[in-house]
Design a protein around this motif. Sequence first.
Motif, PDB file in Angstrom:
ATOM      1  N   THR A  20       0.817  -1.226   0.000  1.00 56.41           N
ATOM      2  CA  THR A  20       0.000   0.000   0.000  1.00 56.41           C
ATOM      3  C   THR A  20       0.844   1.267   0.000  1.00 56.41           C
ATOM      4  OG1 THR A  20      -0.150  -0.065   2.416  1.00 56.41           O
ATOM      5  CG2 THR A  20      -1.908  -1.159   1.172  1.00 56.41           C
ATOM      6  N   LYS A  21       2.122   1.160   0.312  1.00 51.74           N
ATOM      7  CA  LYS A  21       3.005   2.330   0.373  1.00 51.74           C
ATOM      8  C   LYS A  21       3.691   2.608  -0.955  1.00 51.74           C
ATOM      9  CE  LYS A  21       4.413   1.054   5.099  1.00 51.74           C
ATOM     10  NZ  LYS A  21       5.612   0.745   5.936  1.00 51.74           N
ATOM     11  N   PRO A  56      17.556   8.638 -10.041  1.00 55.92           N
ATOM     12  CA  PRO A  56      18.563   7.887  -9.277  1.00 55.92           C
ATOM     13  C   PRO A  56      18.247   7.757  -7.793  1.00 55.92           C
ATOM     14  CG  PRO A  56      19.635   9.384 -10.819  1.00 55.92           C
ATOM     15  CD  PRO A  56      18.168   9.687 -10.892  1.00 55.92           C
ATOM     16  N   ALA A  57      17.502   8.727  -7.237  1.00 57.42           N
ATOM     17  CA  ALA A  57      17.175   8.667  -5.807  1.00 57.42           C
ATOM     18  C   ALA A  57      15.998   7.751  -5.516  1.00 57.42           C
ATOM     19  CB  ALA A  57      16.875  10.076  -5.285  1.00 57.42           C
ATOM     20  N   SER A  58      15.343   7.251  -6.557  1.00 57.23           N
ATOM     21  CA  SER A  58      14.151   6.426  -6.345  1.00 57.23           C
ATOM     22  C   SER A  58      14.467   5.143  -5.595  1.00 57.23           C
ATOM     23  CB  SER A  58      13.496   6.093  -7.691  1.00 57.23           C
ATOM     24  OG  SER A  58      13.033   7.256  -8.326  1.00 57.23           O
ATOM     25  N   ALA A  59      15.614   4.553  -5.851  1.00 59.15           N
ATOM     26  CA  ALA A  59      15.974   3.306  -5.175  1.00 59.15           C
ATOM     27  C   ALA A  59      16.139   3.532  -3.679  1.00 59.15           C
ATOM     28  CB  ALA A  59      17.256   2.740  -5.766  1.00 59.15           C
ATOM     29  N   ALA A  63      13.841   1.787  -0.728  1.00 56.74           N
ATOM     30  CA  ALA A  63      14.429   1.075   0.400  1.00 56.74           C
ATOM     31  C   ALA A  63      13.864   1.568   1.724  1.00 56.74           C
ATOM     32  CB  ALA A  63      15.955   1.237   0.375  1.00 56.74           C
ATOM     33  N   ARG A  64      13.704   2.875   1.862  1.00 53.19           N
ATOM     34  CA  ARG A  64      13.176   3.425   3.108  1.00 53.19           C
ATOM     35  C   ARG A  64      11.714   3.053   3.311  1.00 53.19           C
ATOM     36  NH1 ARG A  64      16.263   9.299   2.527  1.00 53.19           N
ATOM     37  NH2 ARG A  64      18.302   8.545   3.285  1.00 53.19           N
ATOM     38  N   ARG A  65      10.938   3.016   2.233  1.00 54.34           N
ATOM     39  CA  ARG A  65       9.527   2.609   2.369  1.00 54.34           C
ATOM     40  C   ARG A  65       9.420   1.145   2.821  1.00 54.34           C
ATOM     41  NH1 ARG A  65       9.022   5.656  -2.504  1.00 54.34           N
ATOM     42  NH2 ARG A  65       7.906   7.623  -2.119  1.00 54.34           N
ATOM     43  N   LEU A  66      10.416   0.349   2.456  1.00 56.08           N
ATOM     44  CA  LEU A  66      10.391  -1.064   2.831  1.00 56.08           C
ATOM     45  C   LEU A  66      10.981  -1.320   4.216  1.00 56.08           C
ATOM     46  CD1 LEU A  66      11.418  -2.710  -0.577  1.00 56.08           C
ATOM     47  CD2 LEU A  66       9.135  -2.498   0.415  1.00 56.08           C
ATOM     48  N   GLY A  67      11.403  -0.237   4.901  1.00 51.96           N
ATOM     49  CA  GLY A  67      11.854  -0.388   6.272  1.00 51.96           C
ATOM     50  C   GLY A  67      13.350  -0.366   6.481  1.00 51.96           C
ATOM     51  N   PRO A  72      21.952   0.792   0.542  1.00 53.19           N
ATOM     52  CA  PRO A  72      22.991  -0.194   0.909  1.00 53.19           C
ATOM     53  C   PRO A  72      22.467  -1.262   1.864  1.00 53.19           C
ATOM     54  CG  PRO A  72      23.925   2.001   0.898  1.00 53.19           C
ATOM     55  CD  PRO A  72      22.444   2.174   0.723  1.00 53.19           C
ATOM     56  N   GLU A  73      21.618  -0.874   2.820  1.00 55.60           N
ATOM     57  CA  GLU A  73      21.060  -1.854   3.743  1.00 55.60           C
ATOM     58  C   GLU A  73      20.091  -2.786   3.018  1.00 55.60           C
ATOM     59  OE1 GLU A  73      20.093  -1.285   8.268  1.00 55.60           O
ATOM     60  OE2 GLU A  73      18.319  -0.739   7.109  1.00 55.60           O
ATOM     61  N   PHE A  74      19.313  -2.237   2.077  1.00 53.22           N
ATOM     62  CA  PHE A  74      18.399  -3.061   1.280  1.00 53.22           C
ATOM     63  C   PHE A  74      19.200  -4.044   0.423  1.00 53.22           C
ATOM     64  CE2 PHE A  74      15.191  -3.008  -2.450  1.00 53.22           C
ATOM     65  CZ  PHE A  74      14.604  -4.172  -1.996  1.00 53.22           C
TER      66      PHE A  74
END
Length: 295
Positions: A20-21, A56-59, A63-67, A72-74
């Motif tokens: 949903t996000k 380029p910032a979309s990735a 990653a932040r939306r996925l927690g 890099p952490e994703f």
Amino acid sequence: MERQSEIPQLLGDLISRNSTKLTEADTRLLDVMMQDPIRAAMENGRAVSFRAGVHPASAVRLARRLGFKGYPEFRTFLQANLIEGGGDFESPVARMAARLVRAEDGGVLSSVLDSEIAALQQVRNAVSDADIRGFSEVLRDCRRVFVFGRGHSAALASLIALRLNRSGYPAVDLASQMHLIAEALATLGPGDVVWLLAFRKASPLIHQIRKIAAERGAKVLALTDLLSARIDPAPDRQISVSRGEAGESQSLVVPMTIANAVILDLAAIDDGRSLRALGTFKAFRADCGLSPVIL
């Protein structure tokens, strides 16, 4: 990673949990990742965004939306899925990519050596001298040995048959003559031994051969890794051992070492039969006049 215990273990689960996000750009990124999750785990966020045709910032935002704190952490999460053999990455290509991920810091050769050494070290605790002796006693008292393996295990089956023949124990490598396998198995009987090798997955043919051996009164030895440990009906003797953790090189050295130990132990208990046969073969090879290329 924040809230580690709350993060699903597979990429597909992670997407479903946060569906949903997600924005249109997120969807395009994820579509690219799911089409080639192995490449996604190896690339940085800018490269993935370029392939998806988004900013380029979309990735990073995805990653932040996925927690995750950032891409890099994703990416580390994706690599962990490769190494742990999650459902998103269950393929031979993924397993190879997982090994490359592990090798990034220390180099490929060092990574493979570390993996092989770790796999061999755990054999000390997993396989006993009694296990080895159980195999060698069955071989010592047999009439013939039929060795069978498919895939990578076929190479080891060929080596086992070669060494047994040179040690004076008639052995047949069934995998090398698949067109005659029915004829070979038709001669099975009491006093014969079938030595099965199965790595990653016991093929249907392994189970069929095991069944035929049981019906004809032949004894069965099985050398398997943990993924192929279940063979029905159970072999007379079985050694099952890990060939390496997920994401590591799945060692052929481990089963080869066990097979070599069995053949060495056989020479220790057969009242000189192996040693005499090896001496006789050496003398024949020296005097037979056959080309060294053939031998």
